[in-house]
Design an enzyme around this catalytic site. Structure first.
Site, PDB file in Angstrom:
ATOM      1  N   ASP A   1     -14.643   6.724 -17.540  1.00  0.00           N
ATOM      2  CA  ASP A   1     -14.274   7.938 -16.796  1.00  0.00           C
ATOM      3  C   ASP A   1     -14.584   8.982 -17.683  1.00  0.00           C
ATOM      4  OD1 ASP A   1     -13.426   7.182 -14.315  1.00  0.00           O
ATOM      5  OD2 ASP A   1     -11.420   6.488 -15.254  1.00  0.00           O
TER       6      ASP A   1
ATOM      7  N   ASN B   1     -11.471   1.539 -16.820  1.00  0.00           N
ATOM      8  CA  ASN B   1     -11.716   1.341 -15.574  1.00  0.00           C
ATOM      9  C   ASN B   1     -13.163   0.524 -15.381  1.00  0.00           C
ATOM     10  OD1 ASN B   1     -13.879   2.966 -16.883  1.00  0.00           O
ATOM     11  ND2 ASN B   1     -14.343   4.047 -14.854  1.00  0.00           N
TER      12      ASN B   1
ATOM     13  N   LYS C   1      -5.267   1.010 -13.485  1.00  0.00           N
ATOM     14  CA  LYS C   1      -6.228   1.554 -14.752  1.00  0.00           C
ATOM     15  C   LYS C   1      -5.426   1.348 -15.978  1.00  0.00           C
ATOM     16  CE  LYS C   1      -9.279   4.737 -12.560  1.00  0.00           C
ATOM     17  NZ  LYS C   1      -9.950   5.994 -12.899  1.00  0.00           N
TER      18      LYS C   1
ATOM     19  N   THR D   1      -9.424   0.612 -10.322  1.00  0.00           N
ATOM     20  CA  THR D   1      -9.172   2.036  -9.706  1.00  0.00           C
ATOM     21  C   THR D   1      -7.665   1.948  -9.471  1.00  0.00           C
ATOM     22  OG1 THR D   1      -9.496   4.016  -8.484  1.00  0.00           O
ATOM     23  CG2 THR D   1      -9.793   1.836  -7.458  1.00  0.00           C
TER      24      THR D   1
ATOM     25  N   LEU E   1     -16.255   4.322  -2.352  1.00  0.00           N
ATOM     26  CA  LEU E   1     -17.640   4.484  -2.154  1.00  0.00           C
ATOM     27  C   LEU E   1     -18.540   3.748  -3.284  1.00  0.00           C
ATOM     28  CD1 LEU E   1     -17.658   8.223  -1.969  1.00  0.00           C
ATOM     29  CD2 LEU E   1     -18.056   6.745  -0.180  1.00  0.00           C
TER      30      LEU E   1
END
Ligand code: ATR
Length: 273
Positions: A102, A87, A66, A62, A16
């Protein structure tokens, strides 16, 4: 000249992030674009070389890259070193700077609600890459104790040691024990992948109550069984999409040095469900 950003990983087709960042560019009228780029496991080095060739301005990293990405950065932020994973990367004239949003992205929805972490007890389900950033976040914010429950107990024990390395009290229990004692914890966080396919909650939710803060980092589906059951017990709920937005806003601000348009990013994200 249009600046190009990307997210790299595999699988990447359901990411997304392009929607979220492109919505932000539109909202602020920025001449930038953000693409999803599949780099299979084992091809990270070549993938990064190709990104450098197109003069990528920055990229997100991702699954499954990572941790391996740590090898390919020229400099790293403190968060990145703490978590041991990258990330977010900035490209400064061919020099790659690694960041990790994150941890901050996870904490952001907790801070937004003015919920204190200091001296509180945490029950964390899962011991994968995401769980590591969460442990670092809770430890940094002064949690009293972090209890890890994971299907593979050795991984849980490893992560408990990682928590202890920050000087935070920690222990390891089975998922069954976690369900039985869940009522004792202020925070109960799901960082397993259980729920992604609409499975039942990874632990019994019977002991969860109105004092519990229940946080599921799964964002699709938005309402996992763990969340639905915890809501019935009047727990405070924090949704996985809030962490996704939190880390995206921090990545945006790292790259562009302007405040991320949170509402525009949230709107496109929620429209995607
Ligand atoms: P991520 O980087 O997103 O955290 P991961 O490293 O693959 O992903 O971790 C997935 C987590 O979900 C692990 O804690 C995993 O438990 P194991 O360490 O035992 O593999 C957990 N998990 C996945 N499927 C599970 C299941 N069916 N029941 C319980 N835990 C599960």
């Amino acid at each position: 000249m249009t600046k190009t950003f990307a997210v790299i990983g595999d699988p990447i087709d359901h990411s997304l992030s392009p929607n979220i960042h492109n919505a932000a560019f539109n909202a602020l009228g920025m001449d930038c674009t953000y693409i999803a780029y599949r780099i299979p496991k084992g091809e990270l080095k070549e993938g990064i070389e190709s990104l450098k060739l197109i003069k990528i301005s920055g990229f997100n990293v991702t699954i499954p890259h990572k941790i391996e990405m740590m090898k390919y950065i020229d400099e790293s932020s403190e968060e990145c070193r703490t978590v041991g994973a990258v990330n977010t990367v900035t490209n400064e004239n061919g020099k790659l700077i690694g960041h990790n949003t994150d941890m901050g992205g996870f904490l952001e929805p907790i801070k937004k609600r003015n919920i204190a972490i200091k001296n509180e007890d945490v029950l964390l389900l899962g011991a994968g890459g995401a769980a590591r950033a969460i442990v670092a976040g809770f430890a940094k914010e002064g949690a009293h104790k972090i209890t890890i429950a994971n299907r593979t107990r050795e991984r849980g024990q490893e992560l408990a040691k990682f928590a202890a390395s920050f000087g935070t009290e920690s222990d390891e229990v089975t998922l069954e024990e976690a369900g039985q004692s869940a009522g004792k914890y202020r925070f109960i966080v799901n960082a397993t992948s259980v729920g992604l396919k609409n499975e039942p909650s990874p632990i019994s939710t019977n002991a969860i109550n109105s004092q519990s803060i229940v946080y599921d980092i799964i964002y699709m589906p938005m309402n996992t069984d763990f969340i639905i059951q915890s809501k019935k017990n009047s727990a405070t709920i924090i949704y996985g999409y809030e962490m996704l937005l939190g880390q995206a806003c921090l990545a945006f601000e790292t790259w562009h040095k302007v405040k991320a348009p949170y509402d525009a990013m949230k709107k496109v994200l929620l429209g995607g469900f």
